[in-house]
Design a protein around this motif. Structure first.
Motif, mmCIF file in Angstrom:
data_model
loop_
_atom_site.group_PDB
_atom_site.id
_atom_site.type_symbol
_atom_site.label_atom_id
_atom_site.label_comp_id
_atom_site.label_asym_id
_atom_site.label_seq_id
_atom_site.Cartn_x
_atom_site.Cartn_y
_atom_site.Cartn_z
ATOM 1 N N ASP A 91 0.042 -1.322 0.052
ATOM 2 C CA ASP A 91 0.124 -0.580 0.528
ATOM 3 C C ASP A 91 0.888 1.363 -0.346
ATOM 4 O OD1 ASP A 91 -2.322 -1.376 -0.034
ATOM 5 O OD2 ASP A 91 -2.411 -1.603 2.262
ATOM 6 N N ALA A 92 1.950 0.942 0.754
ATOM 7 C CA ALA A 92 3.053 2.519 0.936
ATOM 8 C C ALA A 92 3.848 2.113 -1.014
ATOM 9 C CB ALA A 92 4.173 1.909 1.792
ATOM 10 N N GLY A 93 3.983 1.160 -0.862
ATOM 11 C CA GLY A 93 4.399 1.757 -2.478
ATOM 12 C C GLY A 93 5.861 0.625 -3.127
ATOM 13 N N LEU A 94 5.239 -0.398 -2.266
ATOM 14 C CA LEU A 94 6.953 -0.695 -2.545
ATOM 15 C C LEU A 94 6.560 -2.158 -3.937
ATOM 16 C CD1 LEU A 94 8.286 -0.951 1.299
ATOM 17 C CD2 LEU A 94 9.364 0.310 -1.152
ATOM 18 N N PRO A 95 7.865 -2.269 -4.378
ATOM 19 C CA PRO A 95 7.273 -3.759 -5.226
ATOM 20 C C PRO A 95 7.656 -4.776 -4.616
ATOM 21 C CG PRO A 95 9.408 -2.129 -5.747
ATOM 22 C CD PRO A 95 8.542 -1.427 -4.726
ATOM 23 N N THR A 96 7.074 -6.006 -5.248
ATOM 24 C CA THR A 96 7.588 -7.265 -3.658
ATOM 25 C C THR A 96 8.930 -7.265 -3.985
ATOM 26 O OG1 THR A 96 7.103 -8.201 -6.366
ATOM 27 C CG2 THR A 96 5.297 -8.109 -4.308
ATOM 28 N N ARG A 97 10.206 -7.168 -4.994
ATOM 29 C CA ARG A 97 10.657 -7.759 -5.323
ATOM 30 C C ARG A 97 12.084 -7.094 -3.901
ATOM 31 N NH1 ARG A 97 13.937 -3.318 -7.348
ATOM 32 N NH2 ARG A 97 12.995 -1.831 -8.409
ATOM 33 N N ILE A 98 11.308 -5.222 -4.004
ATOM 34 C CA ILE A 98 12.827 -4.614 -2.457
ATOM 35 C C ILE A 98 11.526 -5.431 -1.215
ATOM 36 C CG2 ILE A 98 12.450 -2.792 -1.392
ATOM 37 C CD1 ILE A 98 12.299 -1.065 -3.915
ATOM 38 N N ILE A 99 10.238 -5.809 -1.058
ATOM 39 C CA ILE A 99 9.638 -6.302 0.239
ATOM 40 C C ILE A 99 10.796 -7.969 0.864
ATOM 41 C CG2 ILE A 99 7.528 -7.406 1.160
ATOM 42 C CD1 ILE A 99 5.881 -5.389 -0.906
ATOM 43 N N ARG A 100 10.619 -8.171 -0.281
ATOM 44 C CA ARG A 100 11.514 -9.731 -0.135
ATOM 45 C C ARG A 100 12.527 -9.168 0.988
ATOM 46 N NH1 ARG A 100 10.722 -11.695 -4.814
ATOM 47 N NH2 ARG A 100 11.560 -11.069 -5.559
ATOM 48 N N GLN A 101 13.502 -8.164 0.548
ATOM 49 C CA GLN A 101 14.442 -8.157 0.352
ATOM 50 C C GLN A 101 14.268 -7.193 2.125
ATOM 51 O OE1 GLN A 101 16.231 -5.635 -2.654
ATOM 52 N NE2 GLN A 101 17.769 -7.233 -3.076
ATOM 53 N N ILE A 102 13.470 -6.621 2.376
ATOM 54 C CA ILE A 102 13.492 -6.335 3.341
ATOM 55 C C ILE A 102 12.617 -7.072 5.056
ATOM 56 C CG2 ILE A 102 13.857 -3.684 2.510
ATOM 57 C CD1 ILE A 102 10.829 -3.276 3.251
ATOM 58 N N LEU A 103 11.637 -7.854 4.054
ATOM 59 C CA LEU A 103 10.914 -8.614 5.259
ATOM 60 C C LEU A 103 11.849 -9.115 6.460
ATOM 61 C CD1 LEU A 103 8.198 -10.648 2.752
ATOM 62 C CD2 LEU A 103 8.035 -8.662 5.665
ATOM 63 N N PRO A 104 12.809 -10.086 6.188
ATOM 64 C CA PRO A 104 14.543 -10.618 6.996
ATOM 65 C C PRO A 104 14.184 -9.525 8.590
ATOM 66 C CG PRO A 104 14.905 -11.200 5.115
ATOM 67 C CD PRO A 104 13.591 -9.935 5.068
ATOM 68 N N CYS A 105 14.311 -7.910 7.707
ATOM 69 C CA CYS A 105 14.198 -7.124 8.869
ATOM 70 C C CYS A 105 12.857 -7.094 9.731
ATOM 71 C CB CYS A 105 14.918 -5.395 8.219
ATOM 72 S SG CYS A 105 16.413 -5.899 7.139
ATOM 73 N N LEU A 106 12.261 -6.931 9.476
ATOM 74 C CA LEU A 106 11.186 -6.656 9.943
ATOM 75 C C LEU A 106 10.894 -7.597 10.803
ATOM 76 C CD1 LEU A 106 8.494 -5.298 7.632
ATOM 77 C CD2 LEU A 106 10.622 -3.811 9.273
ATOM 78 N N ASP A 107 11.498 -8.367 11.062
ATOM 79 C CA ASP A 107 11.639 -9.665 12.158
ATOM 80 C C ASP A 107 12.320 -9.089 13.512
ATOM 81 O OD1 ASP A 107 9.522 -11.156 11.189
ATOM 82 O OD2 ASP A 107 11.618 -12.210 10.099
ATOM 83 N N ARG A 108 12.013 -9.851 14.378
ATOM 84 C CA ARG A 108 13.063 -9.657 15.956
ATOM 85 C C ARG A 108 13.516 -11.286 16.152
ATOM 86 N NH1 ARG A 108 12.481 -4.782 17.204
ATOM 87 N NH2 ARG A 108 10.120 -3.237 17.506
ATOM 88 N N PRO A 109 15.051 -10.909 16.641
ATOM 89 C CA PRO A 109 16.295 -9.591 16.873
ATOM 90 C C PRO A 109 16.234 -9.951 15.134
ATOM 91 C CG PRO A 109 16.952 -12.032 16.587
ATOM 92 C CD PRO A 109 15.286 -12.813 16.694
ATOM 93 N N ARG A 110 16.530 -8.291 15.190
ATOM 94 C CA ARG A 110 16.770 -7.807 13.985
ATOM 95 C C ARG A 110 18.118 -8.367 13.176
ATOM 96 N NH1 ARG A 110 13.647 -3.165 12.663
ATOM 97 N NH2 ARG A 110 12.268 -3.414 13.569
ATOM 98 N N ALA A 111 18.056 -9.623 12.322
ATOM 99 C CA ALA A 111 19.279 -9.719 12.203
ATOM 100 C C ALA A 111 19.669 -9.333 10.707
ATOM 101 C CB ALA A 111 19.389 -11.555 11.254
#
Length: 135
Positions: free
Chosen positions: A54-74
């Protein structure tokens, strides 16, 4: 939970959930009957994905940042090119602007509700706070 329950709980069509799986955004276990099974954490994951889309990010970028949204942040982004980083910075700045606008609008509505609930005459209702209003 099965795909139907996940779809219902997240308000996401089954077709989109299957697409998210194809794109590597969510993972489903498969039963012996071939049915998808999702764990409870997938509900939040799908909500995160929806918000980022909804914020406008494409799935290719979302796939890259999803691991950063988990805790612990690795954080490990081997494909974080300057272009990807610039796109993320633009999206972060755009989200910050939207948050500011939403906050101003929420505060203006809260002010209005406070005055109305106190029973003040309509003429006494203050205008929105400075900078509030739809952008």
């Amino acid at each position: 939970m099965r795909i139907g329950e996940l779809a219902e709980r997240t308000g996401t069509p089954r077709r989109l959930l299957r697409y998210y799986e194809e794109q590597g955004l969510v993972v489903a276990d498969r039963g012996t009957n071939g049915y998808r099974s999702y764990d409870e954490a997938t509900v939040d994951r799908v909500r995160q994905i929806r918000g980022l889309l909804d914020a406008g990010l494409p799935t290719r970028i979302i796939r890259q940042i999803l691991p950063c949204l988990d805790r612990p942040r690795a954080v490990h982004l081997p494909d974080a090119t300057p272009e990807v980083l610039a796109a993320l910075e633009r999206e972060r700045d755009r989200m910050t602007e939207r948050i500011g606008c939403l906050t101003r609008n929420r505060d203006a509505i809260a002010d209005y509700l406070d005055v109305v609930r106190r029973g003040a005459p309509a003429a006494a209702v203050p205008g929105p706070r400075e900078g509030a209003g739809a952008s």
